[in-house]
Design a protein around this motif. Structure first.
Motif, PDB file in Angstrom:
ATOM      1  N   ARG A 313     -32.811 -17.480 -69.340  1.00  0.00           N
ATOM      2  CA  ARG A 313     -31.437 -16.787 -69.714  1.00  0.00           C
ATOM      3  C   ARG A 313     -31.541 -15.666 -69.190  1.00  0.00           C
ATOM      4  O   ARG A 313     -30.814 -14.685 -68.669  1.00  0.00           O
ATOM      5  CB  ARG A 313     -30.900 -17.177 -70.674  1.00  0.00           C
ATOM      6  CG  ARG A 313     -29.133 -16.452 -71.239  1.00  0.00           C
ATOM      7  CD  ARG A 313     -28.967 -16.295 -72.715  1.00  0.00           C
ATOM      8  NE  ARG A 313     -28.232 -16.036 -72.751  1.00  0.00           N
ATOM      9  CZ  ARG A 313     -27.628 -14.559 -73.139  1.00  0.00           C
ATOM     10  NH1 ARG A 313     -28.255 -13.724 -73.115  1.00  0.00           N
ATOM     11  NH2 ARG A 313     -26.155 -14.843 -73.379  1.00  0.00           N
ATOM     12  N   ALA A 314     -32.366 -14.862 -69.026  1.00  0.00           N
ATOM     13  CA  ALA A 314     -32.858 -13.208 -68.987  1.00  0.00           C
ATOM     14  C   ALA A 314     -33.475 -13.359 -67.550  1.00  0.00           C
ATOM     15  O   ALA A 314     -32.644 -12.234 -67.032  1.00  0.00           O
ATOM     16  CB  ALA A 314     -33.762 -13.245 -69.058  1.00  0.00           C
ATOM     17  N   ILE A 315     -33.475 -14.159 -66.363  1.00  0.00           N
ATOM     18  CA  ILE A 315     -34.240 -13.696 -65.418  1.00  0.00           C
ATOM     19  C   ILE A 315     -32.879 -14.639 -64.410  1.00  0.00           C
ATOM     20  O   ILE A 315     -33.045 -13.702 -63.705  1.00  0.00           O
ATOM     21  CB  ILE A 315     -35.627 -14.596 -65.412  1.00  0.00           C
ATOM     22  CG1 ILE A 315     -36.879 -13.683 -66.183  1.00  0.00           C
ATOM     23  CG2 ILE A 315     -35.965 -14.302 -63.914  1.00  0.00           C
ATOM     24  CD1 ILE A 315     -37.008 -12.401 -65.717  1.00  0.00           C
ATOM     25  N   LEU A 316     -33.269 -15.608 -64.484  1.00  0.00           N
ATOM     26  CA  LEU A 316     -31.936 -16.017 -63.782  1.00  0.00           C
ATOM     27  C   LEU A 316     -30.504 -16.118 -63.496  1.00  0.00           C
ATOM     28  O   LEU A 316     -30.230 -15.549 -62.597  1.00  0.00           O
ATOM     29  CB  LEU A 316     -32.447 -17.782 -63.528  1.00  0.00           C
ATOM     30  CG  LEU A 316     -33.458 -18.138 -63.363  1.00  0.00           C
ATOM     31  CD1 LEU A 316     -33.875 -19.926 -63.657  1.00  0.00           C
ATOM     32  CD2 LEU A 316     -34.589 -17.651 -62.555  1.00  0.00           C
ATOM     33  N   LEU A 317     -30.057 -15.975 -65.098  1.00  0.00           N
ATOM     34  CA  LEU A 317     -28.574 -15.339 -65.013  1.00  0.00           C
ATOM     35  C   LEU A 317     -28.418 -14.278 -64.995  1.00  0.00           C
ATOM     36  O   LEU A 317     -26.994 -13.926 -64.465  1.00  0.00           O
ATOM     37  CB  LEU A 317     -28.130 -15.888 -66.645  1.00  0.00           C
ATOM     38  CG  LEU A 317     -28.253 -17.261 -66.733  1.00  0.00           C
ATOM     39  CD1 LEU A 317     -28.073 -18.061 -68.115  1.00  0.00           C
ATOM     40  CD2 LEU A 317     -27.618 -18.498 -65.353  1.00  0.00           C
ATOM     41  N   THR A 318     -29.141 -12.960 -64.537  1.00  0.00           N
ATOM     42  CA  THR A 318     -29.306 -11.467 -64.508  1.00  0.00           C
ATOM     43  C   THR A 318     -29.190 -11.457 -62.836  1.00  0.00           C
ATOM     44  O   THR A 318     -28.587 -10.646 -62.598  1.00  0.00           O
ATOM     45  CB  THR A 318     -30.355 -10.479 -64.907  1.00  0.00           C
ATOM     46  OG1 THR A 318     -31.230 -11.645 -64.784  1.00  0.00           O
ATOM     47  CG2 THR A 318     -29.500 -10.591 -66.454  1.00  0.00           C
ATOM     48  N   VAL A 319     -29.669 -12.623 -62.304  1.00  0.00           N
ATOM     49  CA  VAL A 319     -30.484 -12.391 -61.003  1.00  0.00           C
ATOM     50  C   VAL A 319     -28.885 -13.514 -59.878  1.00  0.00           C
ATOM     51  O   VAL A 319     -28.627 -12.475 -58.748  1.00  0.00           O
ATOM     52  CB  VAL A 319     -31.662 -13.041 -60.249  1.00  0.00           C
ATOM     53  CG1 VAL A 319     -31.899 -12.905 -58.719  1.00  0.00           C
ATOM     54  CG2 VAL A 319     -32.666 -12.835 -60.865  1.00  0.00           C
ATOM     55  N   THR A 320     -28.809 -13.868 -60.755  1.00  0.00           N
ATOM     56  CA  THR A 320     -27.527 -15.298 -59.296  1.00  0.00           C
ATOM     57  C   THR A 320     -26.590 -16.098 -60.539  1.00  0.00           C
ATOM     58  O   THR A 320     -26.776 -16.375 -61.789  1.00  0.00           O
ATOM     59  CB  THR A 320     -28.562 -15.884 -58.783  1.00  0.00           C
ATOM     60  OG1 THR A 320     -27.027 -16.655 -57.946  1.00  0.00           O
ATOM     61  CG2 THR A 320     -29.658 -16.818 -59.162  1.00  0.00           C
ATOM     62  N   GLN A 321     -25.369 -16.394 -59.778  1.00  0.00           N
ATOM     63  CA  GLN A 321     -24.761 -16.338 -60.495  1.00  0.00           C
ATOM     64  C   GLN A 321     -24.115 -18.210 -59.870  1.00  0.00           C
ATOM     65  O   GLN A 321     -23.263 -19.262 -59.904  1.00  0.00           O
ATOM     66  CB  GLN A 321     -22.982 -15.770 -60.849  1.00  0.00           C
ATOM     67  CG  GLN A 321     -23.567 -14.091 -61.854  1.00  0.00           C
ATOM     68  CD  GLN A 321     -23.579 -15.379 -62.832  1.00  0.00           C
ATOM     69  OE1 GLN A 321     -22.717 -15.965 -63.259  1.00  0.00           O
ATOM     70  NE2 GLN A 321     -24.491 -14.238 -63.916  1.00  0.00           N
ATOM     71  N   ASP A 322     -25.111 -18.321 -58.474  1.00  0.00           N
ATOM     72  CA  ASP A 322     -24.643 -19.358 -57.996  1.00  0.00           C
ATOM     73  C   ASP A 322     -25.654 -20.789 -58.365  1.00  0.00           C
ATOM     74  O   ASP A 322     -27.016 -20.529 -58.035  1.00  0.00           O
ATOM     75  CB  ASP A 322     -24.767 -19.310 -56.688  1.00  0.00           C
ATOM     76  CG  ASP A 322     -24.818 -20.511 -55.279  1.00  0.00           C
ATOM     77  OD1 ASP A 322     -23.608 -21.438 -55.270  1.00  0.00           O
ATOM     78  OD2 ASP A 322     -25.958 -20.687 -55.359  1.00  0.00           O
ATOM     79  N   ILE A 356     -39.831 -10.375 -72.407  1.00  0.00           N
ATOM     80  CA  ILE A 356     -38.642 -10.531 -70.999  1.00  0.00           C
ATOM     81  C   ILE A 356     -37.174 -10.547 -72.113  1.00  0.00           C
ATOM     82  O   ILE A 356     -36.005  -9.814 -71.332  1.00  0.00           O
ATOM     83  CB  ILE A 356     -38.993 -11.801 -70.316  1.00  0.00           C
ATOM     84  CG1 ILE A 356     -40.058 -11.032 -70.093  1.00  0.00           C
ATOM     85  CG2 ILE A 356     -37.933 -11.847 -69.325  1.00  0.00           C
ATOM     86  CD1 ILE A 356     -40.404 -12.007 -68.980  1.00  0.00           C
ATOM     87  N   SER A 357     -37.172 -11.639 -72.568  1.00  0.00           N
ATOM     88  CA  SER A 357     -35.780 -11.728 -73.122  1.00  0.00           C
ATOM     89  C   SER A 357     -35.083 -11.030 -73.651  1.00  0.00           C
ATOM     90  O   SER A 357     -33.832 -10.431 -74.540  1.00  0.00           O
ATOM     91  CB  SER A 357     -35.363 -13.030 -73.992  1.00  0.00           C
ATOM     92  OG  SER A 357     -36.119 -13.060 -74.916  1.00  0.00           O
ATOM     93  N   TYR A 362     -31.232  -5.938 -74.748  1.00  0.00           N
ATOM     94  CA  TYR A 362     -31.572  -4.284 -74.883  1.00  0.00           C
ATOM     95  C   TYR A 362     -30.759  -3.156 -73.787  1.00  0.00           C
ATOM     96  O   TYR A 362     -30.179  -3.061 -74.117  1.00  0.00           O
ATOM     97  CB  TYR A 362     -32.855  -3.697 -75.449  1.00  0.00           C
ATOM     98  CG  TYR A 362     -33.114  -3.886 -76.658  1.00  0.00           C
ATOM     99  CD1 TYR A 362     -32.854  -2.795 -78.150  1.00  0.00           C
ATOM    100  CD2 TYR A 362     -33.402  -5.053 -77.578  1.00  0.00           C
ATOM    101  CE1 TYR A 362     -32.561  -3.268 -79.302  1.00  0.00           C
ATOM    102  CE2 TYR A 362     -34.235  -4.954 -78.908  1.00  0.00           C
ATOM    103  CZ  TYR A 362     -33.304  -3.858 -79.703  1.00  0.00           C
ATOM    104  OH  TYR A 362     -34.081  -4.198 -80.727  1.00  0.00           O
ATOM    105  N   SER A 363     -31.173  -4.423 -72.928  1.00  0.00           N
ATOM    106  CA  SER A 363     -31.260  -3.225 -71.847  1.00  0.00           C
ATOM    107  C   SER A 363     -29.513  -3.241 -71.374  1.00  0.00           C
ATOM    108  O   SER A 363     -28.756  -2.957 -70.349  1.00  0.00           O
ATOM    109  CB  SER A 363     -31.624  -3.922 -70.226  1.00  0.00           C
ATOM    110  OG  SER A 363     -31.916  -5.206 -70.151  1.00  0.00           O
ATOM    111  N   ASN A 364     -28.593  -4.578 -71.480  1.00  0.00           N
ATOM    112  CA  ASN A 364     -27.347  -4.823 -71.602  1.00  0.00           C
ATOM    113  C   ASN A 364     -26.723  -4.255 -72.583  1.00  0.00           C
ATOM    114  O   ASN A 364     -25.181  -4.548 -72.031  1.00  0.00           O
ATOM    115  CB  ASN A 364     -26.680  -6.103 -71.323  1.00  0.00           C
ATOM    116  CG  ASN A 364     -27.768  -7.290 -69.740  1.00  0.00           C
ATOM    117  OD1 ASN A 364     -27.679  -6.368 -69.219  1.00  0.00           O
ATOM    118  ND2 ASN A 364     -28.746  -8.164 -69.963  1.00  0.00           N
TER     119      ASN A 364
END
Length: 365
Positions: A313-322, A356-357, A362-364
């Motif tokens: 959730r933290a890595i992929l969904l912040t990188v791409t929505q495709d 990482i999650s 926290y960053s969002n």
């Protein structure tokens, strides 16, 4: 009554198989091959009776082990719920209005018999499995579980038919809310339960297929390595398989948050509370897998599954929505994490995934 049954058969049974042809072909072909015949390596070293036992291992497990029989029963009940939902969604359509003054003119007992035959026709793949299991169980000396499966099939089909008869005779309820929505309307629902309820209501097929794939992979690992299930590497592999199987649900969860909960980011909610809500949500969604892990036992696997899903959730969904890029990303991470598990870094992976999650949450905020 025969004509009425033929009409219902053409309207619902044939349309159901046409609408779900690909799912039925993939699921029942993959599952059915191993249900009726499980191949055995080096079968020349086995006697005929041992060959038969190993070829029918999955079927024998269903009729001899309460856990596997219970999982099969859960899948059958979910299948009947989907069938009931499919037919109820078709009934309000204008092309089916003639059923109100044709089928409803029959006596309730005859209507029930018509719908029982329709339910049996739609449930034919499951019924074939159940009948085959009963025959194998009787031959192998198992009588109780096959009898329970037969009773479950009869009771499930009958209840489904009664619900359909009542629905067809109560057209005023067609525009009302679904059973789940009407039942939980007055409840105070926490935020972490929003998406699980949405998935149970609107994503029934996706939820069913995700859980079926996840449990099938978990028990496949159990069959292959049942003597070493306490090994933490096997625990980690089971957790990884469960997380990857639920990757599409994770993508739908992100879409759900974007569509319905986008305002939540602007609320003054502490980041730690958001992280806990997300963790509780996935613990709730992974409840079937957690029950399976407890039964094996594989007590470390649930922790790894939750950590990996939060990591995805933290890595992929912040990188791409495709979804295509997301799918390739999941496959790449699966290979990387599987290699990492082979090098016995299970504890480190869990810590890194949670870290990482947490950083992403926290960053969002």
């Amino acid at each position: 009554m025969i004509r009425s049954t033929r009409v219902l058969y053409k309207l619902f049974v044939k349309s159901y198989y046409r609408a779900h042809a690909s799912q039925i072909l993939v699921f029942f072909t993959l599952f059915g091959v191993y249900f009726f015949f499980t191949p055995v390596l080096k079968d020349s070293l086995l006697s005929f009776s041992e060959k038969v036992y190993h070829n029918l291992l999955l079927t024998i497990s269903v009729v001899s082990e309460p856990l596997f029989a219970g999982l099969f029963a859960v899948f059958f009940v979910i299948f009947l719920i989907r069938v009931n939902k499919y037919i109820k969604e078709l009934l309000p359509d204008p092309q089916y209005t003639f059923l109100f003054y044709s089928i409803n003119s029959l006596q309730k007992s005859r209507q029930l018999l018509c719908w029982v035959l329709v339910s049996l026709g739609i449930s034919l793949p499951f019924l074939v499995f159940i009948v085959f299991s009963v025959v194998v169980g009787i031959v192998k000396g198992y009588y109780l579980i096959p009898l329970v499966l037969l009773c479950l099939a009869g009771v499930g089909v009958t209840i489904n038919s009664v619900l359909l008869v009542n629905r067809l005779n109560s057209p005023r309820h067609f525009d009302s809310a679904s059973f789940l929505s009407s039942y939980i309307t007055g409840w105070k629902k926490p935020l972490f339960a929003m998406f699980p309820l949405y998935a149970a209501e609107k994503l029934t097929g996706t939820f069913f297929l995700s859980k079926s794939l996840s449990l099938l992979l978990i028990f496949a690992v159990y069959f292959l390595f049942r003597e070493d299930m306490n090994n933490y590497q096997l625990n980690a592999v089971c957790g990884l398989l469960a997380a990857v199987s639920n990757a599409y649900l994770l993508f739908e969860e992100n879409r759900f948050n974007t569509m319905f909960l986008s305002f939540y980011r602007n609320l003054p909610v502490p980041a730690y509370r958001v992280f806990l809500q997300i963790s509780f949500m996935w613990m709730l969604l992974l409840l079937p897998e957690m029950i399976a892990f407890a039964a094996l036992p594989a007590y470390r696997a649930p922790l790894f599954s939750v950590a990996l899903l939060l990591f995805f959730r933290a890595i992929l969904l912040t990188v791409t929505q495709d979804f295509k890029r997301y799918f390739y990303g999941v496959l790449l991470l699966f290979l990387v994490l599987f290699i990492a598990i082979l090098f016995k870094v299970f504890g480190l992976l869990v810590i890194v995934c949670f870290a990482i999650s947490c950083k992403s949450v926290y960053s969002n905020r």
